[in-house]
Design an enzyme around this catalytic site. Structure first.
Site, PDB file in Angstrom:
ATOM      1  N   SER A  96       0.784  -1.207  -0.029  1.00 29.38           N
ATOM      2  CA  SER A  96       0.042   0.069  -0.028  1.00 29.38           C
ATOM      3  C   SER A  96       1.083   1.189  -0.079  1.00 29.38           C
ATOM      4  O   SER A  96       1.737   1.529  -0.898  1.00 29.38           O
ATOM      5  CB  SER A  96      -0.995  -0.142   1.215  1.00 29.38           C
ATOM      6  OG  SER A  96      -1.805   0.878   1.218  1.00 29.38           O
ATOM      7  N   HIS A 121      -2.440  -1.258  -4.110  1.00 31.87           N
ATOM      8  CA  HIS A 121      -3.792  -1.346  -4.360  1.00 31.87           C
ATOM      9  C   HIS A 121      -4.337  -0.035  -4.182  1.00 31.87           C
ATOM     10  O   HIS A 121      -3.605   1.084  -4.112  1.00 31.87           O
ATOM     11  CB  HIS A 121      -4.463  -2.374  -3.121  1.00 31.87           C
ATOM     12  CG  HIS A 121      -4.143  -1.768  -1.942  1.00 31.87           C
ATOM     13  ND1 HIS A 121      -4.736  -2.468  -0.881  1.00 31.87           N
ATOM     14  CD2 HIS A 121      -3.691  -0.695  -1.313  1.00 31.87           C
ATOM     15  CE1 HIS A 121      -4.470  -1.944   0.407  1.00 31.87           C
ATOM     16  NE2 HIS A 121      -3.983  -0.785   0.063  1.00 31.87           N
TER      17      HIS A 121
END
Length: 196
Positions: A96, A121
């Site tokens: 992330s 993501h």
């Protein structure tokens, strides 16, 4: 508990916590979730190291599951703002915002140890309250998603549409796959910095 390091010089001894000792060697360690406290510490370290020597590279080791987008963007912007090149090294997991910061290093100086994992993501979030408040939050998350995807596109050389598709869900990569993707530049087997 933070390990301590004993240093002897000129007949005297000094004790440092390990992170302070690493900072003397221009090494920053992001080994936790990105929060406002984490961001403030790392931004301060980057600014300090630039003030110490604006010509000497900085090394940032990352082992982070991600965290706050706003705080991560504060670190990202500072990484782009300071003059020294920044080597980023994934150690374990850069997921992330951790992966975003890994890719934010100076091109040609972004790397990973060979058994690490890297995951990108879309930003996560939630909203409560009145419909108009939820709409405001949704618009903000969509703005952040576009901003992060655009930066990843610029840093990887991938088309924006490819990044959008790949970040729609958790997208895990090995270090070699991350090199092929353009997130990093090399997989390390040897230590990239001098002995401390």
């Amino acid at each position: 508990m933070i390990p301590l390091v004993l240093e002897e010089s000129g007949g005297s001894e000094r004790v440092f916590d390990i992170y302070s000792r690493l900072l003397r060697e221009r090494i920053i360690f992001l080994g936790e979730q990105v929060t406002s406290d984490t961001a403030n510490r790392i931004v301060a370290q980057l600014l300090f190291l630039e003030a110490e020597d604006p010509e000497k590279d900085i090394y940032m080791y990352i082992n982070s599951p991600g965290g706050s987008v706003y705080d991560g963007l504060g670190i990202f912007d500072t990484m782009q703002h300071v003059k020294p090149d920044i080597h980023t090294v994934c150690v374990g997991l850069a997921a992330s915002m951790g992966a975003f910061l890994l890719a934010a290093g100076t091109k040609g100086k972004r790397s990973s140890l060979r058994h690490s994992r890297i995951m990108i993501h879309q930003p996560l979030g939630g909203a409560r309250g009145q419909a108009s408040d939820i709409r405001i939050q949704a618009d903000e998350i969509l703005y952040l998603k576009e901003r992060l995807n655009t930066e990843l596109s610029e840093r990887t050389g991938k088309e924006l549409e490819t990044i959008k598709g790949d970040t729609d869900r958790d997208f895990y990569m090995s270090p070699q796959e991350a090199v092929e993707y353009g997130l990093i530049d090399l997989v390390l087997d040897k230590k990239p910095v001098k002995n401390i």
